[in-house]
Design an enzyme around this catalytic site. Structure first.
Site, PDB file in Angstrom:
ATOM      1  N   GLU A   1     -19.103 -18.312 -33.070  1.00 35.98           N
ATOM      2  CA  GLU A   1     -18.175 -19.758 -33.366  1.00 35.98           C
ATOM      3  C   GLU A   1     -17.008 -19.449 -34.351  1.00 35.98           C
ATOM      4  OE1 GLU A   1     -22.074 -22.265 -33.060  1.00 35.98           O
ATOM      5  OE2 GLU A   1     -21.353 -21.508 -35.023  1.00 35.98           O
TER       6      GLU A   1
ATOM      7  N   ASP B   1     -27.986 -19.232 -38.033  1.00 38.28           N
ATOM      8  CA  ASP B   1     -27.734 -20.636 -38.710  1.00 38.28           C
ATOM      9  C   ASP B   1     -28.841 -20.333 -39.596  1.00 38.28           C
ATOM     10  OD1 ASP B   1     -25.837 -21.535 -37.087  1.00 38.28           O
ATOM     11  OD2 ASP B   1     -27.154 -22.879 -35.949  1.00 38.28           O
TER      12      ASP B   1
ATOM     13  N   HIS C   1     -24.318 -20.927 -42.025  1.00 40.75           N
ATOM     14  CA  HIS C   1     -24.373 -19.462 -41.398  1.00 40.75           C
ATOM     15  C   HIS C   1     -24.779 -18.609 -42.456  1.00 40.75           C
ATOM     16  CE1 HIS C   1     -21.709 -20.796 -38.032  1.00 40.75           C
ATOM     17  NE2 HIS C   1     -23.021 -20.974 -37.522  1.00 40.75           N
TER      18      HIS C   1
END
Length: 590
Positions: free
Chosen positions: A337, A361, A528
């Site tokens: 991401e 995550d 994260h």
């Protein structure tokens, strides 16, 4: 072979000719040689080559010799310095004045000549001039003819050198954003001022249409692609998992085969974008052959790309892994991401350990009570006080399976030069590639799924950018844990059964953020985390101090913290002193 920075060793000496200097020449130079040998024998660069040291041509007693040493170090590509002495020297004349080099001083603890006095004097000079240096002083007195390096001194020299080499290695490199902001994630709003001023790095960016252009125009090595597809068929496609998508969202076999071909090409192209590829020059693509000089990168993926094209999970997972179809090699650093803040934390971990990094995550805290309610079973052992579910969308390094083993036969993530072909196959065998969940990834693709082995010491890190304060770093040392398979199955399936899982337990202590597992999760600064093998919190703290990044949360023992000597002037509270010192000195490259 890559070109890495070197560490400069500066033997300083009492400049008084006529007996004093002459009596110290051999001793001082022997100490310098011992330090160089210590570093070269113990530290390696990312490709497995020893960290090189450069020793000044002679001892440094007066300012002209300091200048000559500085000139040599510039020519030789030095990126950090260690000054070594067994005696009194002239502080401001002999000190390293380069504002960009991390610097340390070892003052020999002996009685015949006052190495400790020089150490104190030159550290005062460093503090007064705003050039922080690490002070190294052995606990025990040594005899004058003893050129050995005591264990406590060696530990500090290596800790400094490890972090300093990381600082120097990232300087001048790029962070490559492939795409832009992903789903409004703050970490993917890339801040070029941070990279330039704190890390000495530049930011490069490409639109994701560049990947499609290279596919459409054949701007990749076709021979490598054929090799990569054969490898993928043998080791990945054969481990393709069940398709859990509803029938109307399930791709046909032909479409899935096309996805495999697409994501393999995509992996090659993403790597070429980062580091270039001389093969492309042979094919006539001179500009594309150059790459972006990227030591780290991020891939946006969601949503625009993944709504239309196969996702980046395979590419990110393979690039972050210590092997691919070309064999065993150094892992890349690629942030899911395009979370550049987490990518930087991954880069820190990689440069300090030379190991692949887990991107996850920080998904869920499972209390013992919640686990009992949901599964009817109790957590036991190291997991008894609760667990944190680290999970990523199929893009985690395959090293994270824990299928590599250390010298004691325990699960590990190893530097690439220690990994065996057998361990490569075990990592691949432990990984299932599920067709992507098309509720999340409308364009399809494949997500890696595995369960990390328990018992690995790990350090979770995160860099956050705070308005008005700047960057801060969080560190949580702990372990991967194994839980009852039935508990794992139930918890995993109610989260996402197509993604890789690492169950994490932090080491608790009396600090508020570490009083229990829940508090670690509750104090984490973003969605994260970057997870590195080993308890490396001490090294991360040392690195952060070099970069003037304060550490807002950690569970490292206070007596293990090693920062520049000037930090002592900012108060006895180590955490507050760190903030004050980092604010006072500011970023290195501003």
């Amino acid at each position: 072979m890559k070109k890495y920075p070197k560490i400069g060793i500066r033997p300083t000496i009492d400049g008084r000719q006529g007996g004093v200097r002459e009596s110290l020449e051999e001793k001082t130079m022997n100490l310098a040689k011992a330090v160089a040998e210590l570093i070269t024998s113990n530290l390696k660069n990312g490709d497995g080559t020893p960290v090189e040291c450069v020793i000044a041509d002679g001892t440094i007693g007066r300012v002209a010799e300091s200048a000559a040493c500085a000139e040599k170090f510039e020519r030789e590509g030095v990126g950090a310095t260690i000054t070594v002495t067994s005696c009194w020297c002239y502080g401001a004349e002999t000190m390293d004045m380069n504002p960009y080099y991390p610097k340390a001083v070892w003052g020999f603890n002996g009685t015949e000549r006052p190495g400790a006095v020089y150490l104190a004097a030159v550290l005062a000079g460093h503090a007064q001039k705003g050039l922080p240096a690490f002070g190294i002083y052995g606990r025990d007195v040594q005899d004058l003819n003893d050129n050995s390096i005591p264990a406590d001194v060696a530990e500090k020299i290596l800790r400094f050198a490890r972090a300093a080499q990381a600082v120097a290695t990232m300087r001048g490199k790029s962070y490559l954003s492939m795409g832009s902001v992903s789903m409004g994630i703050a970490g993917s709003i890339v801040n070029p001022d941070f990279f330039q001023e704190y890390l000495g790095m530049r930011n490069e960016s490409i639109d994701l249409t560049e990947i499609i252009r290279r596919m459409a125009e054949g701007i990749y090595d076709k021979e490598e692609y054929a090799k990569a597809m054969a490898w993928t068929e043998k080791y990945c496609k054969k481990n393709e998992g069940n398709d859990f998508n509803i029938p109307e969202k399930t791709k046909t076999r032909a479409q899935k085969d096309e996805d495999w071909e697409f994501i393999v090409k995509m992996t090659i192209i993403m790597r070429d974008l980062m580091q270039g590829n001389p093969k492309l020059k042979e094919l006539g693509f001179k500009e594309e052959a150059l790459g972006h000089n990227a030591i780290a990168a991020g891939f946006q993926g969601q949503r625009q790309w993944t709504d239309f094209y196969p996702n980046g999970d395979f590419s990110e997972a393979l690039l972050n892994t210590s092997f691919d179809w070309n064999g065993i090699r150094e892992a890349f650093v690629v942030a899911t991401e395009n979370d550049a803040c987490n990518g930087v934390a991954m880069l820190f971990g990689h440069l300090l350990t030379n190991r692949a990094q887990i991107f996850s995550d920080v998904r869920t805290y499972w209390s013992p009570e919640a686990v009992k309610r949901v599964t009817g079973k109790e957590l036991t052992g190291m997991a008894a006080n609760g667990i944190i579910h680290l999970i990523n969308s199929g893009a985690t390094t395959l090293d994270g399976t824990g299928q590599q083993t250390n010298a004691n036969g325990e699960p590990a993530m190893k530097p690439c030069w220690e990994i065996t072909e057998g361990e490569v196959e075990k990592c691949l065998e432990a990984t299932t590639w599920y067709p992507a969940n098309r509720d999340y990834f409308r364009g399809g693709g494949f997500s890696s799924n595995f369960l990390s082995k328990g018992g690995m010491p790990v350090t979770m890190m995160r860099l956050n950018l705070i308005k008005g304060l700047g960057p801060v770093l969080q560190i949580a040392e702990g372990w991967t844990v194994e839980i009852d398979p039935e508990i794992h199955k139930l918890l995993d399936e109610r989260t996402d059964r197509t993604w890789p899982t690492t169950w994490f337990v932090p080491r608790l202590c009396d600090k508020p953020a570490f009083k229990d597992v829940y508090s670690v999760m509750n104090n984490w600064g973003a969605n994260h985390g970057a997870i590195s093998y080993g308890h490396i919190g001490q090294d991360v703290i040392t690195l952060a101090s070099m970069l003037r990044i304060p550490v807002c949360m950690h569970n490292v023992e206070e007596d293990q913290i090693f920062r520049p000597a000037a930090w002592n002037a900012f108060g006895m509270d180590k955490e507050g002193a760190d903030y004050r010192a980092c604010t006072t000195y500011g970023p290195i490259y501003k």
